[in-house]
Structure formats: C-alpha cells, structure tokens
Design an enzyme around this catalytic site. Structure first.
Site, PDB file in Angstrom:
ATOM      1  N   LYS A 187       0.840  -1.201   0.000  1.00  0.00           N
ATOM      2  CA  LYS A 187       0.000   0.000   0.000  1.00  0.00           C
ATOM      3  C   LYS A 187       0.876   1.253   0.000  1.00  0.00           C
ATOM      4  CE  LYS A 187      -3.845  -2.367   2.194  1.00  0.00           C
ATOM      5  NZ  LYS A 187      -4.631  -2.705   3.363  1.00  0.00           N
ATOM      6  N   GLN A 233      -4.486  -1.186   9.430  1.00  0.00           N
ATOM      7  CA  GLN A 233      -4.506  -2.539   8.874  1.00  0.00           C
ATOM      8  C   GLN A 233      -5.166  -3.522   9.843  1.00  0.00           C
ATOM      9  OE1 GLN A 233      -3.651  -3.300   5.773  1.00  0.00           O
ATOM     10  NE2 GLN A 233      -4.006  -5.477   5.994  1.00  0.00           N
ATOM     11  N   ASP A 236     -10.869   3.154   3.930  1.00  0.00           N
ATOM     12  CA  ASP A 236     -11.338   1.765   3.889  1.00  0.00           C
ATOM     13  C   ASP A 236     -12.855   1.700   3.729  1.00  0.00           C
ATOM     14  OD1 ASP A 236      -9.462  -0.331   4.043  1.00  0.00           O
ATOM     15  OD2 ASP A 236      -9.057   0.085   6.162  1.00  0.00           O
TER      16      ASP A 236
HETATM   17  N1  GUN Z   1      -7.028  -6.560   6.083  1.00  0.00           N
HETATM   18  C1  GUN Z   1      -7.443  -7.316   5.029  1.00  0.00           C
HETATM   19  N2  GUN Z   1      -8.091  -6.555   4.125  1.00  0.00           N
HETATM   20  C2  GUN Z   1      -8.087  -5.295   4.617  1.00  0.00           C
HETATM   21  C3  GUN Z   1      -8.582  -4.055   4.132  1.00  0.00           C
HETATM   22  O1  GUN Z   1      -9.197  -3.953   3.059  1.00  0.00           O
HETATM   23  N3  GUN Z   1      -8.358  -2.982   4.932  1.00  0.00           N
HETATM   24  C4  GUN Z   1      -7.721  -3.061   6.123  1.00  0.00           C
HETATM   25  N4  GUN Z   1      -7.571  -1.954   6.836  1.00  0.00           N
HETATM   26  N5  GUN Z   1      -7.240  -4.200   6.597  1.00  0.00           N
HETATM   27  C5  GUN Z   1      -7.425  -5.293   5.840  1.00  0.00           C
END
Ligand code: GUN
Length: 293
Positions: free
Chosen positions: A51, A95, A118
């Site tokens: 990311k 995350q 998100d």
């Molecule tokens: N963990 C797995 N997928 C995601 C996501 O789309 N966003 C976040 N913040 N954590 C994740």
C-alpha cells in the site's frame, strides 16, 4: 475468458496519478495516505508495504506508522486522533486484523469518516446503505464491480448478482453497491439452504468466503461471469504452497463466460481502489470537483 485485474489496476492507477498531478499543480496539495500497522503479522506486513509503495508510485505522500504488538486500544486511539487532526493527511487506514487486546470497532469508529479510505466507518457504511454518493466505499467491493463492468459493459441493470459471503468488509457492502447498479441481489452464506442451486441462477457470481476451491462448475450457470475474491494459500506437498481462490478455477473456467484468476484478479484492484478513495477523500476535504470516470 480471464478478466485481467492487473491490467485494470494499472489503468486505474494511471488515472489516479493524473489526478494527483492535477491536484498538486492546480491546488498546491499533495494527497497523503497514512497506514497504521500494529504488530508483526507477516501477511499484514506485506499488504502494508504494498500500500505504501503504490501510494508513492502514484505520487502521493505516504506515511507508515508501525506500532508494537502489545499496543493498547488507548495508544492506538491516540495515534488515530493525531492523524485525524493533521490537516496534511487525507486518508487513514488501520490494517486489520488487530491484536486481540485491541477493540477493533472502537478504532474503526474513531477514524474521521471523511478520512476513512477503507469505508468501514458506520457513517460510510450508512451512506452506502442509503445510496448517498458521499460514501467512501470499501475497496474490494469497488474492485469487484469494476471488474464485472469490464467483462459485461457498464450497464449491469437487471442482472441477477449472487454474492457468496456476508462479511462487513466484502459481502455486505458489495450487495449494496450492486443494488446501486440496479442488479437483483441475493446474498448467500453458510446457513443458506440450496446454496448451489441459488448460485446456479446467477448472471454474475461473486465469491468471498475464504474457503479454497469451494465453488465448482455445478454451482455455475454456463455463460455466467464469476468474480473470485478469495486468496487462500494451500499446501501442494514437498513443503511448497500455492495461492488459490474460493472458486475451483480449473473446473469453472471452461463454462464461465468471464472469470477472475487468483492471483491477478480482484487482488490488484483493492489497492488501486484504496488510492482512488484517497483522491476522493482529498477532493471532498478541499471542495475540489475532480471525478473519476
Ligand atoms: N485486512 C485485510 N483486508 C483489509 C482491508 O481492506 N483494509 C484493512 N484496513 N485491513 C485489511
């Protein structure tokens, strides 16, 4: 025919990069994403690194905050508040999953809704439910709809979309997005009776359950479009492993009109949609009208 998620992600990232350049040159703002990682979960470390790297590759500022595995809810809330109050930060992502001592829902609701890239905050999920265009929409469901439209054209109206899985991150928001696209939507899950027969009625079948190779050809109408959200690592012997989806690709591909491979399908779209959301958030925060196509 395979639906190429990598190619769509590259195209979306190109559009995002153009918008980053425009916002910087015309408004003197560089969109910025903050990613918070708590602990050392190996998969989360890989996701967060990707990311951050991709945000930088489209010209954004990207900030990574690493916190130890024994971080408390209060300590994480303090970091979220600091990022909420920092006007140079447009998007915040914590995350998941978080270590078990941290109350996940408290953290999600503490993120300022306008920075919640998100799309997990109740204000954003509520807006999505209400069909309010101001919603920041969760990334994976957005990626799924983009890929379905790539295969079928922009008008999904009247199609029967079946979503397998009802998670807050994928299944539920995907159902809402598909309603916004005027699909007829059925969400099925582990308690559904006749799940196979219902899936077989789908014009578009979305699968997000986290069970390797669960969906077989007998679940799929010939000529349907199949979007596989699953990413499962399976043991193939001699200490080796490989990634497979929730759909048995070898079995289903011959009868589907379009199908996403794993890897290379929905996966690459998720980060591309995160970066898109960061631009949308930056534009909303600065009253800029720079729409995506
Ligand atoms: N963990 C797995 N997928 C995601 C996501 O789309 N966003 C976040 N913040 N954590 C994740």
């Amino acid at each position: 025919m395979n639906i190429d998620g990598k190619q769509s992600a590259v195209a979306l990232n190109l559009e995002t990069k153009e918008k980053v350049d425009l916002i910087r040159s015309q408004h003197g703002i560089t969109p910025a994403l903050a990613v918070v990682l708590v602990g050392q979960d190996p998969a989360s470390q890989v996701y967060v690194r990707n990311k951050v790297m991709q945000a930088e590759s489209v010209g954004m500022v990207s900030i990574e905050r690493k916190m130890s595995a024994d971080t408390t809810t209060e300590q994480l809330l303090a970091v979220v508040n600091e990022l909420n109050n920092d006007p140079s930060i447009n998007g915040i992502l914590v995350q998941l999953p978080l270590p078990k001592q941290i109350e996940e829902s408290l953290i999600i609701e503490a993120i300022a809704a306008e920075k919640d890239v998100d799309g997990f905050h109740e204000i954003n999920s509520g807006r999505l439910l209400n069909g309010d265009k101001r919603a920041l929409v969760p990334c994976t469901p957005q990626g799924c709809v983009i890929l379905a439209k790539k295969a079928l054209g922009t008008d999904l109206r009247g199609m029967h979309a079946v979503v397998v899985g009802r998670s807050n991150i994928v299944g539920k928001p995907l159902g809402m997005l598909l309603l916004r696209e005027n699909c007829s939507v059925t969400i099925v899950h582990s308690h559904t009776r006749n799940i196979e027969e219902i899936c077989k009625q789908a014009d578009i079948l979305f699968v997000a359950v986290g069970r390797a190779n669960m969906v077989k050809a007998s679940w799929v109408k010939p000529g349907a479009t199949v979007i596989d959200v699953g990413i499962n690592r399976i043991d193939i012997g001699e200490g080796r492993s490989r990634l497979v989806g929730d759909v048995d690709f070898e079995d289903v591909a011959p009868i589907a009109a379009h199908i996403t491979p794993v890897p290379g399908g929905v996966g690459p779209m998720t980060i591309a949609c995160l970066l898109k959301n960061t631009i949308v958030a930056a534009c909303n925060q600065n009253n800029l009208n720079i729409p995506f196509e």
